[in-house]
Design a protein around this motif. Structure first.
Motif, mmCIF file in Angstrom:
data_model
loop_
_atom_site.group_PDB
_atom_site.id
_atom_site.type_symbol
_atom_site.label_atom_id
_atom_site.label_comp_id
_atom_site.label_asym_id
_atom_site.label_seq_id
_atom_site.Cartn_x
_atom_site.Cartn_y
_atom_site.Cartn_z
ATOM 1 N N ILE A 422 0.857 -1.182 0.000
ATOM 2 C CA ILE A 422 0.000 0.000 0.000
ATOM 3 C C ILE A 422 0.893 1.232 0.000
ATOM 4 O O ILE A 422 1.846 1.313 0.785
ATOM 5 N N HIS A 433 -5.255 8.831 3.622
ATOM 6 C CA HIS A 433 -4.005 8.515 4.312
ATOM 7 C C HIS A 433 -4.244 8.249 5.803
ATOM 8 O O HIS A 433 -3.532 7.454 6.419
ATOM 9 N N VAL A 436 -5.223 4.712 6.141
ATOM 10 C CA VAL A 436 -4.056 3.848 5.964
ATOM 11 C C VAL A 436 -3.209 3.824 7.237
ATOM 12 O O VAL A 436 -2.703 2.770 7.645
ATOM 13 N N ASP A 440 -2.222 0.622 9.242
ATOM 14 C CA ASP A 440 -0.806 0.365 9.490
ATOM 15 C C ASP A 440 -0.559 0.039 10.972
ATOM 16 O O ASP A 440 0.183 -0.898 11.321
ATOM 17 N N ILE A 452 3.939 -0.856 3.534
ATOM 18 C CA ILE A 452 3.112 0.352 3.545
ATOM 19 C C ILE A 452 4.047 1.548 3.538
ATOM 20 O O ILE A 452 4.891 1.689 4.436
#
Length: 487
Positions: A422, A433, A436, A440, A452
């Motif tokens: 990713i 973001h 993400v 993460d 990532i």
């Protein structure tokens, strides 16, 4: 008192009579049969073809009515009773507007103004003044043509009837894509090649975007690659190739029908990978997680929300409203420059509610939600109030990738650790973001080795040469691993 009541009644009657109206129809020259469906009126002060506005990045005034068995040349009135955004026709800001009417036949296209088979009027420029009782007349005398595919020696179209989607929708549904062959393909008739499936984001189309230099790939490691461009457009928006209660089994259609047809027609070597940006990025993750025996690696670029604790900036499991925060401040769905608000969530949900289908937010409903007892899509958000529909939340949770992975780690562990990358910009315009980062954090708790990476840039500027080089490196690594395991 009696006189006051009479005066108020007379005033209300005057206001109701003096209402802005459009009398619209369609010509028998473009459709000879009666029409049933949505009629939409698009306005814009800047866009000379307002029906082509890219919602939600554009927010055109739009009005909708539903009709049944409307005959050719028979008029229907759009007035203040029409479903409207941002306000009624009478209350719209006075001035000059370009106007177009669209009759939505819902024949498979996603974009209302550009769906093949839809009827539309030529744009006209009209002036709205204080004479509210003016009735404007529009007639749809054009039909949106099919988008042509420009086939070349190296670029071919593959389109076939999907049996599983056709059965689901009880009508014929086609699954299609563009096959880009390496330049060596015709010169080496005995050579076979790996395949990279490239999935466009919301609003793109394989017929016009295949071969785009921005997302072009030529090799995996040192081997020329066949690139298959997919876009997933469906009547409700982007299908994301997920198996959905609303859109149908798009994932199964791709894996069990389209890919076998591709491999029967072209010389592939069995290696398959998937890349996508935005909605295509989410698609690549979903396909890799759900069909790990088919795909040997997925690069997800700026994927749609991968953790629903950050849904366009808000946690749908905790908050009650997506229009306003706890202090009553209006929430922005789209930002610039790392957080400067430019388009409010309220505007996006409300304009899409008028357009009714094909918008980005409603596309999420169609992928993640289901239907109620009356057959209506269960929406995550009440378009009028912004309140979250708690009935929709558990339906959406089925597609919350972070939630599903961390609660089914043994099922997904090998795929997540070895086959997924990713990457995203730290100033993403849609708050992606932030999702993400949440994802993460969960992967670190699980001691995952998933790739990532974060980069400077937003949703539209992040795809720099360096960004692509890092993604290419991952895909090359995955292909070398496949070669070692299969040779």
């Amino acid at each position: 008192m009696k006189k006051l009541l009479l005066f108020c009644t007379a005033l209300l009657l005057t206001v109701s009579v003096q209402a802005q109206q459009f009398d619209v129809s369609f010509s028998k020259d473009v459709l000879s049969e009666p029409f049933t469906g949505d009629v939409l009126l698009f306005l814009s002060q800047e866009n000379k073809n307002p029906k082509n506005a890219f919602v939600p990045l554009e927010l055109p005034p739009v009005y909708r009515v539903q009709v049944t068995n409307l005959k050719p040349n028979e008029g229907v009135v759009l007035d203040d009773s029409a479903i409207s955004y941002p306000n009624t026709l009478t209350n719209i800001e006075r001035g000059s507007y370009y106007v177009q009417v669209v009759f939505d036949r819902n024949l498979g296209g996603q974009d209302m103004g550009k769906s093949p088979g839809n009827l539309f009027s030529e744009p006209q420029q009209l002036t709205f003044d204080k004479n509210f009782d003016t009735t404007h007349t529009l007639q749809a005398n054009q039909m949106v043509p099919e988008i042509p595919f420009k086939e070349t020696k190296q670029l071919k179209e593959l389109a076939l009837k999907s049996e599983v989607l056709s059965e689901f929708h009880n009508k014929e549904v086609t699954i299609a894509g563009a096959v880009s062959l390496p330049k060596e393909y015709h010169e080496n008739p005995d050579a076979t090649y790996p395949v990279l499936f490239s999935v466009f984001g919301f609003g793109a189309n394989y017929k016009t975007h295949s071969g785009s230099k921005k997302y072009a790939f030529t090799h995996l490691a040192d081997t020329p690659v066949i690139v298959v461009y997919l876009d997933g457009n469906s009547p409700e928006g982007h299908s994301t190739y997920a198996n959905s209660d609303i859109n149908g089994p798009w994932g199964d259609a791709l894996v069990k029908e389209f890919i076998p047809a591709l491999e029967a027609q072209y010389r592939t070597n069995g290696a398959k990978f998937v890349f996508g940006h935005s909605s295509g990025g989410w698609t690549s993750l979903w396909l890799q997680l759900n069909y790990p025996e088919t795909f040997s690696g997925a690069w997800a670029s700026a994927p749609d929300q991968v953790d629903f604790r950050n849904w366009q900036g808000e946690d749908i499991y905790e908050v009650d409203n997506l229009y306003y925060d706890a202090n009553g401040n209006i929430l922005a769905d789209i930002t610039m420059g790392g957080g400067y608000p430019i388009i409010a969530a309220k505007d996006i949900y409300q304009v899409e509610a008028v357009v009714s289908r094909g918008g980005q937010i409603r596309s999420f409903d169609a992928v993640f939600s289901s239907r109620d007892a009356d057959g209506n899509i269960i929406r995550l958000v009440d378009a009028e109030t912004g309140d979250i529909n708690k009935e929709a939340v558990p339906l959406f949770k089925r597609y919350d990738l972070s939630y599903q992975i961390r609660n089914n780690w043994e099922t997904y562990k090998e795929v997540v650790n070895n086959d997924i990358r990713i990457s995203i910009g730290e100033q993403d315009n849609f708050h992606l973001h932030k999702a993400v980062h949440l994802f993460d954090e969960e992967m670190k708790k699980l001691e995952s080795t998933i790739e990532i990476d974060y980069y400077p840039g937003d949703h539209f500027t992040v795809f720099t040469p360096a960004y692509k080089e890092d993604g290419q490196r991952f895909l090359d690594k995955q292909y070398r691993t496949w070669q070692q395991e299969n040779n």
